[in-house]
Design an enzyme around this catalytic site. Sequence first.
Site, PDB file in Angstrom:
ATOM      1  N   PHE A 113       0.856  -1.186   0.000  1.00 55.77           N
ATOM      2  CA  PHE A 113       0.000   0.000   0.000  1.00 55.77           C
ATOM      3  C   PHE A 113       0.894   1.238   0.000  1.00 55.77           C
ATOM      4  CE2 PHE A 113      -2.882   3.188   1.822  1.00 55.77           C
ATOM      5  CZ  PHE A 113      -3.947   3.033   0.944  1.00 55.77           C
ATOM      6  N   ASP A 184       2.843  -5.500   8.090  1.00 47.24           N
ATOM      7  CA  ASP A 184       1.639  -4.670   8.096  1.00 47.24           C
ATOM      8  C   ASP A 184       0.446  -5.611   7.940  1.00 47.24           C
ATOM      9  OD1 ASP A 184      -0.560  -3.097   7.447  1.00 47.24           O
ATOM     10  OD2 ASP A 184       0.580  -1.715   6.177  1.00 47.24           O
ATOM     11  N   TYR A 209      -9.996  -0.208  11.264  1.00 49.87           N
ATOM     12  CA  TYR A 209     -11.282   0.189  10.661  1.00 49.87           C
ATOM     13  C   TYR A 209     -11.710  -0.745   9.534  1.00 49.87           C
ATOM     14  CZ  TYR A 209      -7.733   2.841   8.045  1.00 49.87           C
ATOM     15  OH  TYR A 209      -6.605   3.224   7.372  1.00 49.87           O
ATOM     16  N   LYS A 210     -10.889  -1.739   9.238  1.00 52.62           N
ATOM     17  CA  LYS A 210     -11.261  -2.693   8.194  1.00 52.62           C
ATOM     18  C   LYS A 210     -11.962  -3.883   8.846  1.00 52.62           C
ATOM     19  CE  LYS A 210      -7.371  -1.246   5.276  1.00 52.62           C
ATOM     20  NZ  LYS A 210      -8.123  -0.617   4.163  1.00 52.62           N
ATOM     21  N   ARG A 356     -12.819  -4.744  -6.490  1.00 58.36           N
ATOM     22  CA  ARG A 356     -12.368  -5.432  -5.285  1.00 58.36           C
ATOM     23  C   ARG A 356     -13.566  -5.798  -4.416  1.00 58.36           C
ATOM     24  NH1 ARG A 356      -8.170  -2.630  -1.033  1.00 58.36           N
ATOM     25  NH2 ARG A 356     -10.002  -1.325  -0.701  1.00 58.36           N
TER      26      ARG A 356
END
Lengths: 397, 397
Positions: A113, A184, A209-210, A356
């Site tokens: 990312f 990560d 938050y995922k 996605r």
Amino acid sequence: MQSNLPKKSLFDIPEGVIYLDGNSLGPTPKGVAERAAKTIQEEWGRDLIKAWNTAGWMALPAVVGDKIAALIGAEAGSVATGDTLSIKVYQALAAAFKMRPDRRVVVSDNGNFPTDLYMAQGLMDTIDKGYQLRTPAPQDVMEAITEDTAAVLLTQVDYRTGRLHDMAAITAKAHEVGAVMIWDLAHSAGAMPIDIAASGAEFAVGCTYKYLNGGPGAPAFIYARPDIVEEIEPALAGWLGHDAPFAMEPTYRPAMKAERLRVGTPSILQLTVLDQALSVWEGVDLADIRAASMALSDLFIELVEANCPALTLASPRDANERGSQVSFAFEHGYPAMQALIERGVIGDFREPNIMRFGFTPLYLDSADVRQAEKVLSEIINKGLWQDEKYNQRGRVT
Amino acid sequence: MQSNLPKKSLFDIPEGVIYLDGNSLGPTPKGVAERAAKTIQEEWGRDLIKAWNTAGWMALPAVVGDKIAALIGAEAGSVATGDTLSIKVYQALAAAFKMRPDRRVVVSDNGNFPTDLYMAQGLMDTIDKGYQLRTPAPQDVMEAITEDTAAVLLTQVDYRTGRLHDMAAITAKAHEVGAVMIWDLAHSAGAMPIDIAASGAEFAVGCTYKYLNGGPGAPAFIYARPDIVEEIEPALAGWLGHDAPFAMEPTYRPAMKAERLRVGTPSILQLTVLDQALSVWEGVDLADIRAASMALSDLFIELVEANCPALTLASPRDANERGSQVSFAFEHGYPAMQALIERGVIGDFREPNIMRFGFTPLYLDSADVRQAEKVLSEIINKGLWQDEKYNQRGRVT
């Protein structure tokens, strides 16, 4: 099967929505609005400054850290919470540089990312002593880890393709050449079993938050292996990482556990909401989540490939090599995703052409997957994405 | 006079409480609980990932930044919000080092809030090129700013004593010797008029949970002078400071305004609450606030000195040389403050012997000040602080 996981009722998901974007922002667990109201009205409102003690705010970052530790196979006391994932990447990498003062190479991959790569660049430019960032393709990472490597910084699950790195093998290779390993876990924490302690990695970072459903801008976390924590020299030497913050000493003296990776005043409102959101995980076995997620994503791939030939699988076909998401490449992926979202099936789009879809068995079952595929295939096969309104690029996430 | 400021009704302050600690954590503005509920239930809950656009979350850091800009005399677009004050100090100082590559000295003062000094130490240790932190007494700062100074990092109002630095004179001295000026406005933003643009300072940072009433852990802010913003090389090069975050480019390319000082995903829940809290300031003239605060604090000093000789003023006597707080030294300040808090008058204690009282005319008037002094004097003069229960040092803030 996923349908036996009884957790769907613990979320507030709007009627008619099939939510396949929990890999970007998890939905609202029930009870979080009430918890936020309590924090504001009873704690902040009534106890004012005293709430730091009376409501347990001072202890909250560690309380939440221990809940996250349990979900990633980390020792109690080894996870600090707060800030953003970007900040936590910086902390881990800066600490790794101090631990390997004679090395100048960071190995990541070109699918990482961007913010991980940006933060590494920012740190290297700040130190300005000839550091290099090596970003091979994900499948070439093992060969890129060599004797000059100070740190290996990888996201376990690729945000675009869902490709899963081999945590054990890569960590072993990093250690074989004397490098520090930083994982990560943004796209894996809460999506699958992780045994970060068993991996031997020095650091792990992640967001909440995922798959952990902590809400927009929920605090990040950082794990430090307990046996190295005392040798960490924090770059971000904030007062709440001090061994005695309220002694107001003039010189920084880091706390003796992972708390030294705290920085400033914690975002209490986000932390209480996150704390509440994490209660969803009581009694959940991540092995069950993983099995269900693999079944759901396999089903989705099977149906899409059968019914929707214009889409090309952009994720590994073997579920064991994927995280909890499936990506398809489609030239008109952007408008197609907008058309899908308008019809209540929410995934997302990532440049240049990736549609996605995240599969989160806490609140999705096979009926949802079948329905989502049906809507998707209709949009693609009937060209419904061609409506001009779907091509307005205002959408930023 | 302060009693004409009609804003007390905009706060929810518990019955019977006189709150003299808004300099640590501001009280709850009305409407914030409702705003938080809206963010959680309507925005996150109903719109899910789409809320980044539909609810204006992506724009919110800049919207809030502009509201803060208006309160500190900054140009629109020059204030970025997010993270913690500690992080913002680090960003400003790291940028200053890049702007003055041949200099190695940071001038602060020994009364600065510890985290500012700690963050500077952490940055200097990370770069490891012989940087030095010079911390004279506050009154000796001017002489300490010399030709070797890369940056001057000062908190405008001393957190212990309330002593106010001369922003214009010190900034001018910094610039005279070619140093970058960084002001920490933690104890001045919202407490008095600030004209940061007129000062010419390159950077200012601050927090929003004190006089701006943004709630526990509310986001911090950073100002960068518009004419230098494009030369800033962000050390914390997070994706949301990128010029095109969602292009997912492999290389960091900073945004062209203060937005380059954003880092990671913003804490939306805290930001919406802060946004709501800032609505209190509509129609408020900070010159009126300052005048009222000076009158309230002068009154408090006069009454305490008349009735309570055991306490020694630890703040400047001239209100023009103070921020919005008054501190008294008292050997038994810790238990005395606990006794005071138990009686509904809330101030705080700072090591080693400081009883600290904040005067915030938005929700305090002279009747509150008179009552607070009465309770304080009774505690001190009758020795009520000697009760053993007040000496239990569990309290951490």
